[in-house]
Design a protein around this motif. Sequence first.
Motif, PDB file in Angstrom:
ATOM      1  N   PRO A  63      -8.038  -8.471 -13.996  1.00 40.74           N
ATOM      2  CA  PRO A  63      -7.922  -9.916 -13.759  1.00 40.74           C
ATOM      3  C   PRO A  63      -6.568 -10.399 -13.245  1.00 40.74           C
ATOM      4  CG  PRO A  63      -7.715  -9.444 -16.092  1.00 40.74           C
ATOM      5  CD  PRO A  63      -8.021  -8.134 -15.429  1.00 40.74           C
ATOM      6  N   LYS A  64      -5.526  -9.601 -13.383  1.00 37.03           N
ATOM      7  CA  LYS A  64      -4.169 -10.082 -13.125  1.00 37.03           C
ATOM      8  C   LYS A  64      -3.992 -10.646 -11.716  1.00 37.03           C
ATOM      9  CE  LYS A  64       0.655  -8.567 -12.962  1.00 37.03           C
ATOM     10  NZ  LYS A  64       1.580  -7.407 -13.114  1.00 37.03           N
ATOM     11  N   ASP A  65      -4.311  -9.848 -10.710  1.00 37.39           N
ATOM     12  CA  ASP A  65      -4.111 -10.285  -9.323  1.00 37.39           C
ATOM     13  C   ASP A  65      -5.001 -11.476  -8.986  1.00 37.39           C
ATOM     14  OD1 ASP A  65      -2.214  -8.284  -8.772  1.00 37.39           O
ATOM     15  OD2 ASP A  65      -3.787  -6.837  -8.323  1.00 37.39           O
ATOM     16  N   PHE A  66      -6.227 -11.436  -9.496  1.00 33.61           N
ATOM     17  CA  PHE A  66      -7.144 -12.549  -9.247  1.00 33.61           C
ATOM     18  C   PHE A  66      -6.595 -13.845  -9.842  1.00 33.61           C
ATOM     19  CE2 PHE A  66     -10.477 -15.399 -10.662  1.00 33.61           C
ATOM     20  CZ  PHE A  66     -11.187 -15.605  -9.497  1.00 33.61           C
ATOM     21  N   ILE A  67      -6.099 -13.787 -11.045  1.00 33.57           N
ATOM     22  CA  ILE A  67      -5.577 -14.982 -11.721  1.00 33.57           C
ATOM     23  C   ILE A  67      -4.398 -15.557 -10.942  1.00 33.57           C
ATOM     24  CG2 ILE A  67      -4.395 -15.820 -13.791  1.00 33.57           C
ATOM     25  CD1 ILE A  67      -6.135 -13.847 -15.401  1.00 33.57           C
ATOM     26  N   VAL A  68      -3.506 -14.682 -10.463  1.00 36.96           N
ATOM     27  CA  VAL A  68      -2.354 -15.141  -9.665  1.00 36.96           C
ATOM     28  C   VAL A  68      -2.835 -15.861  -8.412  1.00 36.96           C
ATOM     29  CG1 VAL A  68      -0.333 -14.425  -8.329  1.00 36.96           C
ATOM     30  CG2 VAL A  68      -0.827 -13.339 -10.526  1.00 36.96           C
ATOM     31  N   GLY A  69      -3.792 -15.260  -7.710  1.00 38.59           N
ATOM     32  CA  GLY A  69      -4.319 -15.874  -6.491  1.00 38.59           C
ATOM     33  C   GLY A  69      -5.072 -17.157  -6.769  1.00 38.59           C
ATOM     34  N   PHE A  70      -5.857 -17.156  -7.835  1.00 36.82           N
ATOM     35  CA  PHE A  70      -6.657 -18.327  -8.188  1.00 36.82           C
ATOM     36  C   PHE A  70      -5.763 -19.520  -8.524  1.00 36.82           C
ATOM     37  CE2 PHE A  70      -8.930 -21.062 -11.136  1.00 36.82           C
ATOM     38  CZ  PHE A  70     -10.172 -21.204 -10.527  1.00 36.82           C
ATOM     39  N   GLN A  86      -1.596  -6.892  -2.371  1.00 39.39           N
ATOM     40  CA  GLN A  86      -2.026  -8.097  -3.079  1.00 39.39           C
ATOM     41  C   GLN A  86      -1.192  -9.311  -2.654  1.00 39.39           C
ATOM     42  OE1 GLN A  86      -1.483  -5.025  -4.672  1.00 39.39           O
ATOM     43  NE2 GLN A  86      -3.693  -4.693  -4.528  1.00 39.39           N
ATOM     44  N   ARG A  87       0.076  -9.092  -2.364  1.00 34.52           N
ATOM     45  CA  ARG A  87       0.933 -10.187  -1.869  1.00 34.52           C
ATOM     46  C   ARG A  87       0.392 -10.716  -0.545  1.00 34.52           C
ATOM     47  NH1 ARG A  87       6.811  -7.378  -1.858  1.00 34.52           N
ATOM     48  NH2 ARG A  87       6.602  -6.267  -3.831  1.00 34.52           N
ATOM     49  N   LYS A  88       0.075  -9.807   0.357  1.00 33.22           N
ATOM     50  CA  LYS A  88      -0.440 -10.207   1.665  1.00 33.22           C
ATOM     51  C   LYS A  88      -1.731 -11.004   1.510  1.00 33.22           C
ATOM     52  CE  LYS A  88       1.398  -6.029   3.911  1.00 33.22           C
ATOM     53  NZ  LYS A  88       1.025  -4.777   4.620  1.00 33.22           N
ATOM     54  N   CYS A  89      -2.611 -10.513   0.663  1.00 38.10           N
ATOM     55  CA  CYS A  89      -3.894 -11.174   0.433  1.00 38.10           C
ATOM     56  C   CYS A  89      -3.725 -12.575  -0.115  1.00 38.10           C
ATOM     57  CB  CYS A  89      -4.732 -10.330  -0.531  1.00 38.10           C
ATOM     58  SG  CYS A  89      -6.095 -11.218  -1.291  1.00 38.10           S
ATOM     59  N   ILE A  90      -2.954 -12.701  -1.183  1.00 37.07           N
ATOM     60  CA  ILE A  90      -2.791 -14.001  -1.845  1.00 37.07           C
ATOM     61  C   ILE A  90      -2.115 -15.000  -0.918  1.00 37.07           C
ATOM     62  CG2 ILE A  90      -1.584 -15.182  -3.747  1.00 37.07           C
ATOM     63  CD1 ILE A  90      -2.151 -12.609  -5.420  1.00 37.07           C
ATOM     64  N   SER A  91      -1.156 -14.530  -0.140  1.00 36.01           N
ATOM     65  CA  SER A  91      -0.480 -15.409   0.811  1.00 36.01           C
ATOM     66  C   SER A  91      -1.454 -15.971   1.835  1.00 36.01           C
ATOM     67  CB  SER A  91       0.638 -14.638   1.514  1.00 36.01           C
ATOM     68  OG  SER A  91       1.339 -15.470   2.401  1.00 36.01           O
ATOM     69  N   LEU A  92      -2.318 -15.122   2.367  1.00 40.81           N
ATOM     70  CA  LEU A  92      -3.291 -15.574   3.362  1.00 40.81           C
ATOM     71  C   LEU A  92      -4.369 -16.454   2.741  1.00 40.81           C
ATOM     72  CD1 LEU A  92      -3.581 -12.283   5.442  1.00 40.81           C
ATOM     73  CD2 LEU A  92      -2.761 -14.487   6.293  1.00 40.81           C
ATOM     74  N   GLU A  93      -4.773 -16.151   1.513  1.00 43.69           N
ATOM     75  CA  GLU A  93      -5.751 -16.999   0.835  1.00 43.69           C
ATOM     76  C   GLU A  93      -5.192 -18.402   0.607  1.00 43.69           C
ATOM     77  OE1 GLU A  93      -8.994 -16.622  -0.221  1.00 43.69           O
ATOM     78  OE2 GLU A  93      -8.974 -14.799   0.985  1.00 43.69           O
ATOM     79  N   CYS A  94      -3.897 -18.494   0.343  1.00 42.05           N
ATOM     80  CA  CYS A  94      -3.259 -19.800   0.125  1.00 42.05           C
ATOM     81  C   CYS A  94      -3.061 -20.570   1.427  1.00 42.05           C
ATOM     82  CB  CYS A  94      -1.898 -19.611  -0.553  1.00 42.05           C
ATOM     83  SG  CYS A  94      -1.997 -19.099  -2.276  1.00 42.05           S
TER      84      CYS A  94
END
Length: 281
Positions: A35-42, A226-234
């Motif tokens: 859940p960690k990466d998902f929670i950060v992105g969410f 995960q950084r790349k993913c979360i940045s693009l999702e945001c």
Amino acid sequence: MEIAKSIAPICLAIIMLGLGMGLTVGDFTRVVKNPKDFIVGFISQVILLPIIALILISIITLPLEIAVGVMIIAAAPGGVTSNILTKFADGDVALSVTLTAVVSLLSILTVPFIVFNAADFIGLEITKEISMINIAIKMFFVVTLPVIFGMITRSLMSDFIISKTLIIQRISVILFLIVFISIWVEEWDKIISFITRAGLIALILNLTMIFAGYYIAKIFASGIPQRKCISLECGLQNGTLAVFVTTQLFDEIVYMVPTAAYALVMFVTSIFFVLLVRKIK
């Protein structure tokens, strides 16, 4: 705005159907297991993004219509484009797909909540006879049901759907472009003057979220993909969903202008971002 109003629900439903076809139950169970990466992105996308947008419209003088339009695009979930660009950036595609799916499914609750409360905060009355419950129900039929149907189709025709993944993604992007081209064609005489007012805040919001997402993930997420993913999702929002919500709540094109401006900005900035971070391992 009549063309966009007519085609946005259909295009959105097809886009969400395509998203569902790319999902399996495993995409959701992965969240429970890791859940960690998902929670950060969410948190970055669902909570931080609207807060930053609210701060920006509070400190930058804007017409109320433009301000609420900014909040609509800020409330929208990520789109299929973020999944595609995450792949190009060598990011965590599984995380991207899961974030897009979960945030999209929850958007029937989060989007009305954010938009109605933001409108109340800035003192803009939504005159149409539509409540948060009404808009949530409408979103359920064009967002949630197509995703569920897409997942069912994927489970019944797994090999065929997997072989057509690239085509499905391309169709989604084309439908996204059709919606925005229709807006530009139909409202060309008005939209340029509006863009000059909305373009700057769209750019500021987009760049802020791309870099905020990246550095928040750098601190809290598990790795560079995960950084790349979360940045693009945001930084990449579902503009078609934002158009749909706008057309349900308002009749004037001005409310849609921040979404149109953001759509243009996010494509340019995200491509530069992908080229910048692609070689980072």
